[in-house]
Design a protein around this motif. Structure first.
Motif, PDB file in Angstrom:
ATOM      1  N   ALA A  80       0.892  -1.261  -0.095  1.00 57.83           N
ATOM      2  CA  ALA A  80       0.233   0.024  -0.023  1.00 57.83           C
ATOM      3  C   ALA A  80       0.896   1.172  -0.089  1.00 57.83           C
ATOM      4  N   GLU A  81       2.035   1.278   0.809  1.00 53.86           N
ATOM      5  CA  GLU A  81       2.795   2.279   0.935  1.00 53.86           C
ATOM      6  C   GLU A  81       3.468   2.573  -0.317  1.00 53.86           C
ATOM      7  N   ARG A  82       3.829   1.574  -1.081  1.00 48.45           N
ATOM      8  CA  ARG A  82       4.646   1.649  -2.487  1.00 48.45           C
ATOM      9  C   ARG A  82       3.656   2.367  -3.280  1.00 48.45           C
ATOM     10  N   LEU A  83       2.569   1.900  -3.358  1.00 48.32           N
ATOM     11  CA  LEU A  83       1.405   2.329  -4.334  1.00 48.32           C
ATOM     12  C   LEU A  83       1.068   4.023  -4.106  1.00 48.32           C
ATOM     13  N   VAL A  84       0.778   4.022  -2.777  1.00 43.12           N
ATOM     14  CA  VAL A  84       0.624   5.424  -2.448  1.00 43.12           C
ATOM     15  C   VAL A  84       1.651   6.501  -3.001  1.00 43.12           C
ATOM     16  N   ALA A  85       2.934   6.092  -2.612  1.00 45.02           N
ATOM     17  CA  ALA A  85       4.055   6.669  -2.969  1.00 45.02           C
ATOM     18  C   ALA A  85       4.130   7.069  -4.698  1.00 45.02           C
ATOM     19  N   GLY A  86       3.585   6.118  -5.347  1.00 44.38           N
ATOM     20  CA  GLY A  86       3.588   5.850  -6.868  1.00 44.38           C
ATOM     21  C   GLY A  86       2.677   7.211  -7.207  1.00 44.38           C
ATOM     22  N   VAL A  87       1.678   7.501  -6.603  1.00 45.18           N
ATOM     23  CA  VAL A  87       0.642   8.439  -7.312  1.00 45.18           C
ATOM     24  C   VAL A  87       0.942   9.753  -6.558  1.00 45.18           C
ATOM     25  N   ALA A  88       1.944   9.844  -5.937  1.00 44.90           N
ATOM     26  CA  ALA A  88       2.189  11.170  -5.164  1.00 44.90           C
ATOM     27  C   ALA A  88       2.167  12.288  -6.168  1.00 44.90           C
ATOM     28  N   ALA A  89       2.794  12.149  -7.315  1.00 43.80           N
ATOM     29  CA  ALA A  89       2.634  13.306  -8.294  1.00 43.80           C
ATOM     30  C   ALA A  89       1.253  13.635  -8.775  1.00 43.80           C
ATOM     31  N   GLN A  90       0.150  12.572  -8.964  1.00 43.74           N
ATOM     32  CA  GLN A  90      -0.964  12.668  -9.475  1.00 43.74           C
ATOM     33  C   GLN A  90      -1.873  13.269  -8.212  1.00 43.74           C
ATOM     34  N   ARG A  91      -1.499  13.104  -7.079  1.00 36.15           N
ATOM     35  CA  ARG A  91      -2.276  13.443  -6.013  1.00 36.15           C
ATOM     36  C   ARG A  91      -2.065  15.055  -5.839  1.00 36.15           C
ATOM     37  N   ALA A  92      -0.871  15.532  -6.267  1.00 32.83           N
ATOM     38  CA  ALA A  92      -0.594  16.973  -5.992  1.00 32.83           C
ATOM     39  C   ALA A  92      -1.324  17.948  -6.964  1.00 32.83           C
ATOM     40  N   GLY A  97      -7.180  15.875   0.296  1.00 29.62           N
ATOM     41  CA  GLY A  97      -8.156  15.030   0.528  1.00 29.62           C
ATOM     42  C   GLY A  97      -8.519  14.273  -0.508  1.00 29.62           C
ATOM     43  N   ASP A  98      -8.252  14.608  -1.807  1.00 31.53           N
ATOM     44  CA  ASP A  98      -8.640  13.602  -2.808  1.00 31.53           C
ATOM     45  C   ASP A  98      -7.840  12.803  -3.234  1.00 31.53           C
ATOM     46  N   LEU A  99      -8.057  11.691  -3.933  1.00 31.55           N
ATOM     47  CA  LEU A  99      -7.007  10.752  -4.172  1.00 31.55           C
ATOM     48  C   LEU A  99      -7.288  10.453  -5.737  1.00 31.55           C
ATOM     49  N   PRO A 100      -6.271   9.729  -6.405  1.00 32.59           N
ATOM     50  CA  PRO A 100      -6.620   9.447  -7.917  1.00 32.59           C
ATOM     51  C   PRO A 100      -7.436   8.185  -7.800  1.00 32.59           C
ATOM     52  N   ASP A 101      -8.311   7.893  -8.717  1.00 30.64           N
ATOM     53  CA  ASP A 101      -9.077   7.078  -8.716  1.00 30.64           C
ATOM     54  C   ASP A 101      -8.153   5.759  -9.191  1.00 30.64           C
ATOM     55  N   ALA A 102      -7.238   5.855  -9.832  1.00 33.13           N
ATOM     56  CA  ALA A 102      -6.278   4.647 -10.441  1.00 33.13           C
ATOM     57  C   ALA A 102      -5.626   4.045  -9.177  1.00 33.13           C
ATOM     58  N   GLN A 146     -20.189   8.170   3.040  1.00 31.04           N
ATOM     59  CA  GLN A 146     -20.549   9.470   2.636  1.00 31.04           C
ATOM     60  C   GLN A 146     -19.314  10.425   2.955  1.00 31.04           C
ATOM     61  N   ARG A 147     -18.709  10.181   4.154  1.00 33.70           N
ATOM     62  CA  ARG A 147     -17.660  10.883   4.708  1.00 33.70           C
ATOM     63  C   ARG A 147     -16.328  10.542   3.783  1.00 33.70           C
ATOM     64  N   ILE A 148     -16.133   9.356   3.278  1.00 37.38           N
ATOM     65  CA  ILE A 148     -15.054   8.840   2.413  1.00 37.38           C
ATOM     66  C   ILE A 148     -15.306   9.349   0.904  1.00 37.38           C
ATOM     67  N   ASP A 149     -16.499   9.557   0.730  1.00 41.03           N
ATOM     68  CA  ASP A 149     -16.691  10.273  -0.691  1.00 41.03           C
ATOM     69  C   ASP A 149     -16.434  11.664  -0.806  1.00 41.03           C
ATOM     70  N   GLU A 150     -16.618  12.452   0.567  1.00 40.40           N
ATOM     71  CA  GLU A 150     -16.190  13.756   0.573  1.00 40.40           C
ATOM     72  C   GLU A 150     -14.700  13.762   0.847  1.00 40.40           C
TER      73      GLU A 150
END
Ligand SMILES: [Zn+2]
Length: 189
Positions: A80-92, A97-102, A146-150
């Protein structure tokens, strides 16, 4: 129009487990639980790593609900940590509070459970209804959806505080709780 519950892939992942695992116990309770969540009967929802707490008001009684949701451990956490680190640029590029769907698809593809399997969820409620999930617990789960959707990042916070923090500062928002700032050091000696 966005779905009332599960408008994002993150909320939808939790919605699936709420609706699939509740069927056997409180089948007829689902509409009632949805109504409680919709009508703001769920109060003070707090989402932390490994736990969710809230009160559910029914008439004049507030039932306290607690969900204990084990954190990611071992290989699942590392992956999980590896994958989250991999989308850091997209997240920026996204709102805080949002995350890329990918990322949700990547986690699923890597066999990382975004959602705590029902068998591993420990639920508590003041009402002492028989069966593993009373309508209050299900209402809190709907509010969690709902909270996670937000704020999709809460889906990560739930499973690992450490994974949730990776790449967060890349969004341009440094989240330092005010209580942790030492004024003397902050302003220099
Ligand atoms: Zn209950």
């Amino acid at each position: 129009m966005a779905a009332e519950f599960g408008a994002t892939v993150w909320g939808r992942a939790w919605l699936r487990t709420v609706e699939s695992t509740s069927v056997t116990t409180v089948d007829s309770g689902l509409p009632k639980a949805r109504a409680l969540a919709r009508n703001k009967a769920v109060e003070g929802l707090a989402v932390g790593t490994g736990r969710v707490t809230a009160g559910v008001r029914v008439k004049d009684v507030v039932y306290r609900v607690g969900l204990i949701l084990p954190e990611w451990t071992g290989d699942m956490r590392m992956e999980a940590e590896r994958l989250v680190a991999g989308v850091a640029a997209q997240r920026a590029a996204l709102a805080p509070g949002d995350l890329p769907d990918a990322l949700e698809a990547d986690l699923r593809g890597a066999g990382v459970d975004l959602v705590v399997p029902a068998a591993d969820q420990v639920v508590q409620c003041d009402c002492r209804a028989r069966g593993p999930r009373c309508v209050h617990v299900v209402a809190v789960l709907y509010s969690l959806v709902q909270r996670i959707d937000e704020e999709p990042a809460l889906a990560l916070v739930l499973r690992s505080a450490r994974a949730a923090r990776i790449g967060e500062s890349a969004s341009g928002v440094e989240r330092i709780p005010l209580g942790q700032l030492d004024p003397a050091r902050f302003y220099g000696d």
